[in-house]
Motif scaffolding. Structure first.
Motif, PDB file in Angstrom:
ATOM      1  N   ILE A  90       8.801   3.818   5.574  1.00 15.95           N
ATOM      2  CA  ILE A  90       7.939   2.776   5.030  1.00 15.95           C
ATOM      3  C   ILE A  90       8.098   2.789   3.719  1.00 15.95           C
ATOM      4  CG2 ILE A  90       5.707   4.059   5.275  1.00 15.95           C
ATOM      5  CD1 ILE A  90       4.560   0.614   5.873  1.00 15.95           C
ATOM      6  N   THR A  91       8.462   1.307   2.733  1.00 19.52           N
ATOM      7  CA  THR A  91       8.213   1.666   1.590  1.00 19.52           C
ATOM      8  C   THR A  91       6.481   1.271   1.180  1.00 19.52           C
ATOM      9  OG1 THR A  91      10.544   0.449   1.146  1.00 19.52           O
ATOM     10  CG2 THR A  91       8.465   0.218  -0.979  1.00 19.52           C
ATOM     11  N   THR A 107       1.396  13.717   7.941  1.00 28.73           N
ATOM     12  CA  THR A 107       2.245  12.460   8.277  1.00 28.73           C
ATOM     13  C   THR A 107       2.131  11.167   6.594  1.00 28.73           C
ATOM     14  OG1 THR A 107       2.753  10.198   9.189  1.00 28.73           O
ATOM     15  CG2 THR A 107       0.492  10.918   9.322  1.00 28.73           C
ATOM     16  N   ALA A 108       2.833  10.300   6.705  1.00 34.82           N
ATOM     17  CA  ALA A 108       2.849   9.512   4.830  1.00 34.82           C
ATOM     18  C   ALA A 108       2.974   8.526   5.587  1.00 34.82           C
ATOM     19  CB  ALA A 108       3.544   9.973   4.567  1.00 34.82           C
ATOM     20  N   SER A 109       2.592   7.232   5.200  1.00 35.28           N
ATOM     21  CA  SER A 109       3.057   6.024   5.269  1.00 35.28           C
ATOM     22  C   SER A 109       1.990   5.212   4.145  1.00 35.28           C
ATOM     23  CB  SER A 109       1.989   5.257   6.483  1.00 35.28           C
ATOM     24  OG  SER A 109       2.872   4.037   7.083  1.00 35.28           O
ATOM     25  N   ALA A 110       2.537   3.440   4.459  1.00 39.67           N
ATOM     26  CA  ALA A 110       1.802   3.002   3.830  1.00 39.67           C
ATOM     27  C   ALA A 110       0.559   1.545   4.285  1.00 39.67           C
ATOM     28  CB  ALA A 110       2.733   1.624   2.638  1.00 39.67           C
ATOM     29  N   GLY A 111       0.238   0.815   3.645  1.00 42.34           N
ATOM     30  CA  GLY A 111      -0.435  -0.302   4.389  1.00 42.34           C
ATOM     31  C   GLY A 111      -0.837  -0.380   5.965  1.00 42.34           C
ATOM     32  N   PRO A 112       0.303  -1.190   5.995  1.00 41.09           N
ATOM     33  CA  PRO A 112       0.332  -1.096   7.228  1.00 41.09           C
ATOM     34  C   PRO A 112       0.888  -0.201   8.321  1.00 41.09           C
ATOM     35  CG  PRO A 112       2.231  -2.142   5.883  1.00 41.09           C
ATOM     36  CD  PRO A 112       1.513  -1.087   5.169  1.00 41.09           C
ATOM     37  N   GLY A 124       3.347  -8.512   2.997  1.00 42.54           N
ATOM     38  CA  GLY A 124       2.366  -8.137   2.119  1.00 42.54           C
ATOM     39  C   GLY A 124       3.437  -8.306   1.311  1.00 42.54           C
ATOM     40  N   LEU A 125       3.362  -7.227  -0.633  1.00 39.13           N
ATOM     41  CA  LEU A 125       4.336  -7.042  -1.436  1.00 39.13           C
ATOM     42  C   LEU A 125       4.878  -5.450  -1.148  1.00 39.13           C
ATOM     43  CD1 LEU A 125       2.529  -8.572  -3.639  1.00 39.13           C
ATOM     44  CD2 LEU A 125       4.357  -9.973  -2.655  1.00 39.13           C
ATOM     45  N   PRO A 126       6.189  -5.443  -0.092  1.00 36.32           N
ATOM     46  CA  PRO A 126       6.191  -4.047  -0.270  1.00 36.32           C
ATOM     47  C   PRO A 126       6.480  -3.104  -1.327  1.00 36.32           C
ATOM     48  CG  PRO A 126       7.091  -5.702   1.784  1.00 36.32           C
ATOM     49  CD  PRO A 126       6.869  -6.255   0.630  1.00 36.32           C
ATOM     50  N   THR A 127       7.052  -3.192  -2.302  1.00 38.82           N
ATOM     51  CA  THR A 127       8.506  -2.845  -3.350  1.00 38.82           C
ATOM     52  C   THR A 127       6.822  -3.809  -4.693  1.00 38.82           C
ATOM     53  OG1 THR A 127       9.364  -5.212  -3.901  1.00 38.82           O
ATOM     54  CG2 THR A 127      10.037  -3.126  -2.326  1.00 38.82           C
ATOM     55  N   LYS A 128       6.164  -3.838  -4.452  1.00 34.53           N
ATOM     56  CA  LYS A 128       5.740  -4.158  -5.773  1.00 34.53           C
ATOM     57  C   LYS A 128       3.812  -3.156  -5.020  1.00 34.53           C
ATOM     58  CE  LYS A 128       7.620  -7.084  -7.696  1.00 34.53           C
ATOM     59  NZ  LYS A 128       7.899  -6.676  -9.002  1.00 34.53           N
TER      60      LYS A 128
END
Length: 404
Positions: free
Chosen positions: A44-45, A90-95, A127-131
């Motif tokens: 995930i970005t 583990t590592a991820s972003a908001g989703p 949302g904004l995956p690359t922002k």
């Protein structure tokens, strides 16, 4: 034209060798140095670089990286590895963190030390995956249902990301709870010059882990969740002689067997929640405060540190006295550490990349002084520019003087 170009000429180098890396690489190096040997994640970005880096490097140290079928599986795999005595992350972003939430609660209930990285990006939903954005602060503190002990760290630079990752593994094992490393896209993916990392500063602290030790003979099961003064119980790994116990996500007694007895429930809740009363974190704040009393106190988090510093320099040239604290320990909130700086400032301006002032609201909740706490917000997906902070700070300070 030459005068204008002169402003942008680089100063001569000092000849010193330095590192050039992104925050995600610093986190990956910190995990290796900390002894992490399992990383489970789903791409995930902007978090994927951590998994990609560790997939190349971790096997050289006897470790394993697993790309799971989804975020839920990744979180549960990390819990299983940690239960077996392995340092795991583990590592991820908001989703992805939204999907991991229930399992994070399981780690809290079973008192299993896990490390989770949240690289914040624009939300909600896809949302904004690359922002960049800093809108997961509340979610990282409050998202699990029920109440568990949890630690949330927020490095400001790539260098801090390395050392904070090492410390995250230590704190997770010492307090037997989830530790979340909170970054943002700008910090995770932005390239930075980093001073050579000092590996002599790396220490491994495993708390009350009894793996490899001979346990005394006992009748019945081991009290994995024994009531203790500090709330932290002895921890064993599967297969240890005399260490057999039950593990479950439902409420339980000292040996882990399910229990709904009201008195036990109350004692267990209090036991778990008092584990953070003696939390020791060396640098809960980055402090840049040269004034005993300031016109403006800037407060920020994550990647805004350099931008705030540059804006401060401009404001100082215009005669405003500016101090700056950058929050590195988000939860438990460093109330007493930040209080003196807030009390000695005329106005507190909280700079954050979200629409609702989440960090500012934490300050109001824990410290008070809501009348002097003001928001400088940006939530269009782009990082702050120094000019934006400078302009808004001047306008807010002028307005405050007029009101007074």
């Amino acid at each position: 034209a030459s005068d204008v170009l002169g402003e942008f000429q680089l100063q001569p180098g000092d000849g010193k060798r330095r590192l050039f890396m992104i925050g995600n690489e610093a986190i990956s190096l910190g995990a290796i140095a900390a002894g992490c040997r399992l990383m489970a994640a789903y791409p995930i970005t902007p978090a994927s670089d951590i998994m990609e880096y560790l997939a190349k490097k971790l096997p050289k140290f006897g470790g394993v990286v697993v790309q799971t079928e989804d975020e839920i599986a990744a979180m549960n795999m990390v819990i299983g590895a940690a239960y077996a005595g392995v340092r795991a992350m583990t590592a991820s972003a908001g989703p992805g963190l939204s999907l991991k939430t229930e399992a994070i609660g399981l780690a809290g209930m079973t008192e299993t030390p896990v490390v989770i990285v949240d690289t914040q990006r624009g939300g909600p939903s896809t949302g904004l995956p690359t922002k960049t954005e800093q809108s997961d602060i509340n979610a990282m503190i409050y998202s699990t249902h029920g109440e568990i002990p949890k630690i949330v760290l927020a490095p400001s630079t790539a260098e801090e990301a390395f050392y904070d990752t090492v410390e995250a593994f230590n704190l997770a094992e010492e307090h037997q709870c989830p530790v979340i490393i909170l970054t943002d896209l700008q910090l995770s993916l932005g390239k930075q010059t980093v001073e050579p990392l000092d590996y002599s500063k790396v220490e491994i602290r495993r708390g009350k882990l009894l793996a490899g030790q001979e346990l005394p003979p006992i009748e019945g099961n081991f009290k994995r969740y024994a009531f203790t003064e500090d709330g932290i119980s002895p921890r064993v790994v599967p297969g240890q002689k005399y260490g057999i116990h039950h593990v479950t996500g439902v409420e339980h007694g000292e040996t882990g067997s399910p229990s709904e007895a009201p008195e036990n429930r109350k004692k267990m809740m209090e036991k778990r929640l008092r584990k953070l009363q003696n939390l020791r974190y060396a640098t809960p704040l980055n402090v840049h405060a040269k004034h005993a009393e300031a016109d403006i106190l800037f407060v920020g988090i994550n990647s805004t540190i350099g931008t705030i510093q540059e804006a401060m320099e401009r404001l100082e040239r215009d005669g405003l006295k500016c101090n700056h604290v950058h929050v590195r320990l988000v939860h438990p909130f460093p109330t007493e550490a930040i209080r003196p700086y807030i009390e000695k400032a005329k106005v507190v301006m909280v700079v954050e990349n979200n629409a609702t002032g989440q960090l500012a609201n934490l300050i109001k909740l824990h410290v008070g002084h809501a009348d002097k706490v003001k928001n400088i917000l940006k939530y269009d997906g782009n990082p702050f520019l120094p000019k934006e902070i400078e302009t808004q700070a001047k306008a807010l300070f002028t307005l405050e003087k007029e009101l007074i």
